[in-house]
Write an enzyme that holds these catalytic residues in place. Structure first.
Site, PDB file in Angstrom:
ATOM      1  N   ASP A   9       0.854  -1.198   0.000  1.00 36.26           N
ATOM      2  CA  ASP A   9       0.000   0.000   0.000  1.00 36.26           C
ATOM      3  C   ASP A   9       0.882   1.237   0.000  1.00 36.26           C
ATOM      4  O   ASP A   9       1.678   1.447   0.921  1.00 36.26           O
ATOM      5  CB  ASP A   9      -0.913  -0.021   1.241  1.00 36.26           C
ATOM      6  CG  ASP A   9      -1.910   1.122   1.254  1.00 36.26           C
ATOM      7  OD1 ASP A   9      -2.092   1.781   0.207  1.00 36.26           O
ATOM      8  OD2 ASP A   9      -2.507   1.356   2.317  1.00 36.26           O
ATOM      9  N   ASP A 104      -3.589   2.155  -5.611  1.00 37.79           N
ATOM     10  CA  ASP A 104      -2.249   2.131  -4.998  1.00 37.79           C
ATOM     11  C   ASP A 104      -2.068   0.996  -4.004  1.00 37.79           C
ATOM     12  O   ASP A 104      -1.228   1.079  -3.121  1.00 37.79           O
ATOM     13  CB  ASP A 104      -1.985   3.468  -4.289  1.00 37.79           C
ATOM     14  CG  ASP A 104      -2.772   3.596  -2.999  1.00 37.79           C
ATOM     15  OD1 ASP A 104      -3.933   3.125  -2.963  1.00 37.79           O
ATOM     16  OD2 ASP A 104      -2.225   4.138  -2.026  1.00 37.79           O
ATOM     17  N   GLU A 105      -2.839  -0.059  -4.161  1.00 41.59           N
ATOM     18  CA  GLU A 105      -2.849  -1.095  -3.132  1.00 41.59           C
ATOM     19  C   GLU A 105      -3.112  -2.448  -3.783  1.00 41.59           C
ATOM     20  O   GLU A 105      -3.963  -2.545  -4.664  1.00 41.59           O
ATOM     21  CB  GLU A 105      -3.978  -0.742  -2.162  1.00 41.59           C
ATOM     22  CG  GLU A 105      -3.987  -1.487  -0.883  1.00 41.59           C
ATOM     23  CD  GLU A 105      -5.189  -1.105  -0.018  1.00 41.59           C
ATOM     24  OE1 GLU A 105      -5.867  -0.084  -0.306  1.00 41.59           O
ATOM     25  OE2 GLU A 105      -5.449  -1.849   0.930  1.00 41.59           O
TER      26      GLU A 105
HETATM   27 MG   LIG Z   1      -2.378   3.957   0.132  1.00 39.82          MG
END
Ligand SMILES: [Mg+2]
Length: 389
Positions: A9, A104-105
């Site tokens: 993350d 983003d993960e």
């Molecule tokens: Mg993040």
């Protein structure tokens, strides 16, 4: 066979990407979001901004009240999407089993890769170093025997570090943490548990299934106990096999202003659209999910005449579904889902002329923004209505 799951993350992703272009803003209270005049919302906040109580899905006006010196940057989604594609491509070199959770993960199943990558801790440290070297962005990484614990390990690693939970240590790792770290434990469940004197995950295992069941029902108590012991056997599911792509956002405070809800819903729709395009997929069905302050949750979906991956079609469909079902009461969670997925290429020639025009427009806008900056073009549909007197 036991699993090894890695959860990755990025830290304050949109802000971190902006800081690449604005190194002078490092260590300052910075946020990415829409302007207060246009009733925008915060998409991401730097750690110094968070110290003032600024967080994502918060109206920008509130953020500026909490942090008058906040440096607000307009979102540049094409830039974040480009970084996201590089991140996902990098992760794909570590394991073929990557499940993106958001821009983003992602989860990676790295079971059985020790011969190639070494033991899990070494793999995680090398991955951390590679993301720094190749993307120049801060990232936190959790490693555990399942998705539930790996994701919580990442939270504990933040900011910009690695946390490994050894198999067999799950319950001990979770025990001192507040109950809210567990999936499905929101403010209401936390309040019910507090009535039982339960504050930490360890308290859940100590209080006994009978007392938990008196508040949560037998099924709820059993599920919660499993999670409190760090048990979870959900597989890492690559996006190509996913049945839906969804994004949701829980508000720190309930909202009922249509402008705020629309801005959030369009943001979520843009994120779903970019994930569809990144995966080379289109959706035939669009769904929305919303939750009222009392936790009653509704979902609505509709099937489109033609499959799409266009932000605008997804956003306007989601907004229509939402406004058709919303009672006007305060909302605490909003979500958008793309369902009945297919590959984009196979369906491209079936597109109606209007959709094709919209798609070309989306890409043209992306191209102009890439060349001339995010404010070069603004689509009418993403501008919140002007404030009323
Ligand atoms: Mg993040």
């Amino acid at each position: 066979m036991s699993r090894t799951v890695v959860h990755v993350d990025m830290d304050a992703f949109f802000v971190s990407v902006e800081l690449l272009d604005h190194p002078e803003l490092h260590g300052k209270a910075v946020a990415v979001g829409g302007s207060a005049e246009q009733r925008g919302v915060i998409s991401a906040a730097s750690y110094p901004a968070r110290a003032f109580g600024v967080h994502s899905a918060q109206p920008t006006r509130t953020a500026l009240q909490r942090c008058p010196g906040l440096i607000l940057l307009p979102p540049r989604h094409d830039l974040y999407e480009a970084c996201s594609r590089r991140l996902m491509a990098l992760l794909g070199t570590v394991s073929p089993v990557v499940e993106p959770l958001s821009i983003d993960e992602a989860f990676l199943d790295v079971s059985g890769t020790e011969a190639v990558h070494g033991p899990p801790e070494q793999l995680a440290r090398r991955l951390h170093a590679r993301i720094h070297a190749e993307l120049r962005l801060p990232v936190s990484i959790g490693v555990a025997a399942n998705k539930l614990v790996a994701k919580i390990a990442t939270e504990q690693a933040k900011p910009d570090n690695v946390r490994l939970v050894l198999a067999g240590q799950e319950a001990a790792f979770l025990a001192p943490l507040p109950v809210r770290v567990l999936w499905g434990v929101g403010p209401r469940t936390a309040a019910l548990l507090a009535d039982l004197g339960v504050a930490t995950v360890g308290d859940i295992t100590r209080v006994g299934e009978g007392r938990l069941a008196s508040r949560l029902g037998p099924r709820g108590a059993e599920d919660l106990l499993r999670r409190a012991r760090g048990l979870d056997d959900a597989p890492v599911q690559p996006e190509r096999e996913a049945r839906q792509i969804s994004q949701e956002s829980t508000f720190a405070r309930d909202h009922r202003q249509p402008e705020v809800l629309r801005a959030v819903l369009l943001e979520l729709s843009d994120a779903v659209g970019s994930r569809l395009r990144a995966a080379g997929m289109t959706a035939r069905t669009i769904g929305v999910k919303f939750r009222y302050a009392d936790f009653t949750t509704f979902s609505r979906q509709t099937t489109l005449p033609n499959p799409t991956d266009a932000n605008r079609a997804i956003g306007e469909t989601a907004w229509t579904l939402f406004t058709g079902a919303w009672s006007g009461r305060p909302i605490r969670l909003l979500g958008v889902a793309a369902q009945q997925l297919g590959t984009a290429n196979a369906q491209l020639d079936l597109f109606a002329a209007a959709d094709e025009r919209q798609q070309r427009l989306d890409r043209a806008v992306d191209a102009v923004r890439r060349r001339f900056g995010p404010d070069a073009v603004q689509r009418g549909s993403t501008l919140p209505r002007p404030p009323r007197a």
